[in-house]
Design an enzyme around this catalytic site. Sequence first.
Site, short mmCIF file in Angstrom:
data_model
loop_
_atom_site.label_atom_id
_atom_site.label_comp_id
_atom_site.label_asym_id
_atom_site.label_seq_id
_atom_site.Cartn_x
_atom_site.Cartn_y
_atom_site.Cartn_z
N SER A 136 0.87 -1.19 0.00
CA SER A 136 0.00 0.00 0.00
C SER A 136 0.90 1.23 0.00
CB SER A 136 -0.85 -0.01 1.27
OG SER A 136 -1.45 1.25 1.50
N TYR A 149 -1.68 -0.60 10.65
CA TYR A 149 -1.88 -0.93 9.24
C TYR A 149 -0.68 -0.45 8.41
CZ TYR A 149 -3.75 -1.18 4.53
OH TYR A 149 -3.91 -1.46 3.19
N1 LIG Z 1 -8.81 -0.66 -0.85
C1 LIG Z 1 -7.78 0.10 -0.55
O1 LIG Z 1 -7.91 1.33 -0.38
C2 LIG Z 1 -6.40 -0.49 -0.47
C3 LIG Z 1 -5.30 0.37 -0.62
C4 LIG Z 1 -4.02 -0.15 -0.53
C5 LIG Z 1 -3.84 -1.50 -0.29
N2 LIG Z 1 -4.94 -2.31 -0.13
C6 LIG Z 1 -4.69 -3.72 0.16
O2 LIG Z 1 -5.23 -4.50 -0.88
C7 LIG Z 1 -5.61 -5.78 -0.37
C8 LIG Z 1 -7.04 -6.09 -0.82
O3 LIG Z 1 -7.92 -5.15 -0.20
P1 LIG Z 1 -9.32 -4.76 -0.84
O4 LIG Z 1 -9.28 -3.32 -1.08
O5 LIG Z 1 -9.64 -5.68 -1.94
O6 LIG Z 1 -10.28 -5.00 0.41
P2 LIG Z 1 -11.54 -5.97 0.57
O7 LIG Z 1 -12.48 -5.77 -0.55
O8 LIG Z 1 -12.03 -5.74 1.97
O9 LIG Z 1 -10.90 -7.43 0.44
C9 LIG Z 1 -10.13 -8.00 1.45
C10 LIG Z 1 -10.00 -9.48 1.18
O10 LIG Z 1 -9.18 -10.07 2.21
C11 LIG Z 1 -9.83 -11.24 2.68
N3 LIG Z 1 -9.49 -11.51 4.07
C12 LIG Z 1 -9.45 -10.62 5.09
N4 LIG Z 1 -9.17 -11.26 6.24
C13 LIG Z 1 -9.02 -12.58 5.94
C14 LIG Z 1 -8.75 -13.75 6.69
N5 LIG Z 1 -8.56 -13.72 8.03
N6 LIG Z 1 -8.67 -14.94 6.05
C15 LIG Z 1 -8.87 -15.01 4.71
N7 LIG Z 1 -9.13 -13.94 3.94
C16 LIG Z 1 -9.22 -12.74 4.55
C17 LIG Z 1 -11.33 -10.95 2.53
O11 LIG Z 1 -12.07 -12.15 2.40
P3 LIG Z 1 -13.12 -12.72 3.48
O12 LIG Z 1 -13.66 -11.57 4.26
O13 LIG Z 1 -14.13 -13.43 2.64
O14 LIG Z 1 -12.30 -13.67 4.30
C18 LIG Z 1 -11.34 -10.20 1.20
O15 LIG Z 1 -11.41 -11.11 0.13
C19 LIG Z 1 -5.43 -5.72 1.15
O16 LIG Z 1 -4.20 -6.31 1.47
C20 LIG Z 1 -5.37 -4.23 1.43
O17 LIG Z 1 -4.62 -3.94 2.58
C21 LIG Z 1 -6.21 -1.84 -0.22
#
Ligand SMILES: NC(=O)c1ccc[n+]([C@@H]2O[C@H](COP(=O)([O-])OP(=O)(O)OC[C@H]3O[C@@H](n4cnc5c(N)ncnc54)[C@H](OP(=O)(O)O)[C@@H]3O)[C@@H](O)[C@H]2O)c1
Length: 253
Positions: A136, A149
Amino acid sequence: MKNIIIVTGASSGIGQEFILQMDTAFSKIDEFWMIARREDRMEEIAKVCEHKTKIIPMDLMDEYAMDDLEALLEEEEAIVRILVNAAGFGLIGEFDELSLEEQLDMLRVNCEALTKMTYICLPYMPKGSRIIQMASAAAFLPQRNFAIYAATKSYVLSFSRALNREVNYRGIYVTAVCPGPVNTEFFDIAEKYVSSKAIKKLTMISSESCVKAALRASYQKKSMVVPGICMKAFLLLTKIVPHEVILKLTDLV
Ligand SMILES: NC(=O)c1ccc[n+]([C@@H]2O[C@H](COP(=O)([O-])OP(=O)(O)OC[C@H]3O[C@@H](n4cnc5c(N)ncnc54)[C@H](OP(=O)(O)O)[C@@H]3O)[C@@H](O)[C@H]2O)c1
């Protein structure tokens, strides 16, 4: 022998988008392995995939489930062509006002599970394989109210860049992806206790453009990619302005 792509965090947001874009981009893959806790969500995504999929409902914090996954890789004689570690979450709020357990879970999912997934998949990755790690832009600088985070993402970025140097000689390439805010369900969880600053929403990009940039960078064997012009500018700022100055300025926004 089976050529596979593994995506964690496959049930929503960026992970889901990786599945959809790679489904149309890769032809020589036998199966996509989708990992997350919400099985129903992954089943919906699998329905629109051209490729065969294996849905692996698991909590990445569960050590035994990880052991089962390791056994499955061996049993299926898997050849892991691409591993995408996209599972992760954040929580906004002051360190001593958030629950300790939830913050430790952030370390478990964002750092420990990502590390373990990478470790157990590497023996199954031949020359030409690739690893994509979701870091990130929060990795570039400490963040007040997002302390744990941001620290977890600094870990992901540092680990991924070092690992890339270690495995390059084997023809394996690791790309750390560092977007700013992306329009997914991420903020539904992150804002459970405290709302994020309005400026974050102003710089938001789509998961489509984030994943497109990530896949292009991985294909080009880049160790790191920063999707979006705003975050590229932010990275530059963190390289030329002392961090204490930026931290004081961000307190004012
Ligand atoms: N969105 C942003 O602004 C942003 C910015 C920078 C980086 N990121 C990073 O990008 C990645 C994806 O985030 P996103 O934006 O796609 O968020 P999201 O839509 O909330 O997706 C998060 C994913 O992680 C899975 N997850 C969370 N805890 C878990 C656990 N204990 N076991 C298995 N799976 C788990 C969730 O699946 P389940 O809930 O079904 O388990 C979901 O599929 C993350 O690493 C996040 O830190 C996001």
